[in-house]
Design a protein around this motif. Structure first.
Motif, PDB file in Angstrom:
ATOM      1  N   ASN A  29       1.928   9.784  -5.761  1.00  0.00           N
ATOM      2  CA  ASN A  29       2.272  10.611  -5.273  1.00  0.00           C
ATOM      3  C   ASN A  29       3.387  10.990  -6.503  1.00  0.00           C
ATOM      4  O   ASN A  29       3.712  12.302  -6.568  1.00  0.00           O
ATOM      5  N   GLY A  30       4.467  10.321  -6.867  1.00  0.00           N
ATOM      6  CA  GLY A  30       5.259  10.325  -7.374  1.00  0.00           C
ATOM      7  C   GLY A  30       4.663  10.891  -9.076  1.00  0.00           C
ATOM      8  O   GLY A  30       5.599  11.789  -9.755  1.00  0.00           O
ATOM      9  N   ALA A  31       4.698  10.393  -9.326  1.00  0.00           N
ATOM     10  CA  ALA A  31       3.498  10.034 -10.509  1.00  0.00           C
ATOM     11  C   ALA A  31       2.719  11.734 -10.996  1.00  0.00           C
ATOM     12  O   ALA A  31       3.160  12.413 -11.754  1.00  0.00           O
ATOM     13  N   LYS A  32       1.813  12.430  -9.756  1.00  0.00           N
ATOM     14  CA  LYS A  32       1.557  13.567  -9.690  1.00  0.00           C
ATOM     15  C   LYS A  32       2.423  14.798  -9.153  1.00  0.00           C
ATOM     16  O   LYS A  32       2.719  15.660 -10.199  1.00  0.00           O
ATOM     17  N   ASP A  33       4.010  14.304  -8.615  1.00  0.00           N
ATOM     18  CA  ASP A  33       5.196  14.966  -8.796  1.00  0.00           C
ATOM     19  C   ASP A  33       5.598  15.479  -9.773  1.00  0.00           C
ATOM     20  O   ASP A  33       5.866  16.963 -10.527  1.00  0.00           O
ATOM     21  N   ARG A  34       5.413  14.439 -10.971  1.00  0.00           N
ATOM     22  CA  ARG A  34       6.705  14.824 -12.228  1.00  0.00           C
ATOM     23  C   ARG A  34       5.647  15.627 -13.156  1.00  0.00           C
ATOM     24  O   ARG A  34       5.459  15.924 -14.058  1.00  0.00           O
ATOM     25  N   MET A  35       4.281  15.186 -13.268  1.00  0.00           N
ATOM     26  CA  MET A  35       2.860  16.361 -13.793  1.00  0.00           C
ATOM     27  C   MET A  35       3.110  18.005 -13.100  1.00  0.00           C
ATOM     28  O   MET A  35       2.843  18.135 -14.260  1.00  0.00           O
ATOM     29  N   ARG A  36       3.455  17.909 -12.265  1.00  0.00           N
ATOM     30  CA  ARG A  36       2.882  18.957 -11.846  1.00  0.00           C
ATOM     31  C   ARG A  36       4.913  20.064 -12.526  1.00  0.00           C
ATOM     32  O   ARG A  36       4.570  20.817 -12.697  1.00  0.00           O
ATOM     33  N   GLU A  37       5.446  18.577 -12.452  1.00  0.00           N
ATOM     34  CA  GLU A  37       6.851  19.490 -13.115  1.00  0.00           C
ATOM     35  C   GLU A  37       7.264  19.961 -14.271  1.00  0.00           C
ATOM     36  O   GLU A  37       7.644  20.571 -14.542  1.00  0.00           O
ATOM     37  N   GLU A  38       6.324  18.871 -14.985  1.00  0.00           N
ATOM     38  CA  GLU A  38       6.551  19.220 -16.838  1.00  0.00           C
ATOM     39  C   GLU A  38       5.228  20.105 -16.713  1.00  0.00           C
ATOM     40  O   GLU A  38       5.945  20.451 -17.796  1.00  0.00           O
ATOM     41  N   MET A  39       4.451  20.114 -16.321  1.00  0.00           N
ATOM     42  CA  MET A  39       3.766  21.425 -16.513  1.00  0.00           C
ATOM     43  C   MET A  39       3.629  22.366 -16.088  1.00  0.00           C
ATOM     44  O   MET A  39       3.107  23.678 -16.786  1.00  0.00           O
ATOM     45  N   VAL A  41       0.995  -1.094  -0.404  1.00  0.00           N
ATOM     46  CA  VAL A  41      -0.478  -0.252   0.164  1.00  0.00           C
ATOM     47  C   VAL A  41       0.511   1.218   0.452  1.00  0.00           C
ATOM     48  O   VAL A  41       1.091   1.851  -0.197  1.00  0.00           O
ATOM     49  N   ARG A  42       2.256   1.099   0.856  1.00  0.00           N
ATOM     50  CA  ARG A  42       3.163   2.565   0.364  1.00  0.00           C
ATOM     51  C   ARG A  42       3.527   2.753  -0.031  1.00  0.00           C
ATOM     52  O   ARG A  42       3.642   3.482  -1.170  1.00  0.00           O
ATOM     53  N   SER A  43       3.797   1.907  -1.119  1.00  0.00           N
ATOM     54  CA  SER A  43       4.323   1.586  -2.690  1.00  0.00           C
ATOM     55  C   SER A  43       3.365   1.893  -3.665  1.00  0.00           C
ATOM     56  O   SER A  43       3.747   3.005  -4.812  1.00  0.00           O
ATOM     57  N   VAL A  44       2.298   1.870  -3.622  1.00  0.00           N
ATOM     58  CA  VAL A  44       1.475   2.112  -4.616  1.00  0.00           C
ATOM     59  C   VAL A  44       1.533   3.159  -4.053  1.00  0.00           C
ATOM     60  O   VAL A  44       1.168   4.342  -5.222  1.00  0.00           O
ATOM     61  N   ARG A  45       1.248   3.890  -3.102  1.00  0.00           N
ATOM     62  CA  ARG A  45       0.690   5.208  -2.576  1.00  0.00           C
ATOM     63  C   ARG A  45       1.750   5.868  -3.156  1.00  0.00           C
ATOM     64  O   ARG A  45       1.693   7.315  -3.545  1.00  0.00           O
ATOM     65  N   ASP A  46       3.108   6.231  -2.898  1.00  0.00           N
ATOM     66  CA  ASP A  46       4.162   6.397  -3.184  1.00  0.00           C
ATOM     67  C   ASP A  46       4.625   7.022  -5.077  1.00  0.00           C
ATOM     68  O   ASP A  46       5.003   7.433  -5.138  1.00  0.00           O
TER      69      ASP A  46
END
Length: 131
Positions: free
Chosen positions: A44-54, A36-41
């Protein structure tokens, strides 16, 4: 989520306790927690990467507008058949919906014409090879 209610999850947990036993249960509970922690991480990593790219545009996106659960199939079809340009501002009048023309050579209309052409008491044609 997936049609699972609290009662169903509780029953699954009780069955897991009986199947796994008290010796192995802590090990599998720890594995579940790590998963569950790895899925949450990952999310969150995908969201952070999207925030960086956009960039700053990420916070301006209306995510509710992109939710697929809000779409009404009837509205989508109506908009697709509409003659109005979807990228222009909506007019105050009702949208014009394109209608398909009647096909004069459709099988239904041909059958209807043949039925009307029969005289009273005349039998309909029968094809013995069609059955």
């Amino acid at each position: 989520m997936f049609g699972l209610t609290f009662e169903k999850l509780l029953i699954i947990g009780v069955i897991a306790v009986f199947l796994l036993g008290p010796e192995r249960l802590p090990h599998y509970a720890a594995q579940l927690g790590r998963f569950v922690r790895s899925v949450r991480d990952f999310a969150n990593g995908a969201k952070d990467r999207m925030r960086e790219e956009m960039g700053p545009e990420f916070d301006e996106v209306d995510w509710q507008k992109l939710d697929p659960r809000q779409y009404d199939p009837r509205r989508i079809i109506r908009d697709a058949l509409s003659d109005a340009d979807p990228f222009t501002e909506p007019a105050a009048t009702a949208p014009v919906v394109a209608r398909a023309g009647v096909n004069e050579n459709s099988a239904y209309l041909q059958r209807k014409r043949k039925r009307e052409a029969l005289g009273t008491g005349e039998q309909a044609p029968f094809d013995s090879e069609a059955t």
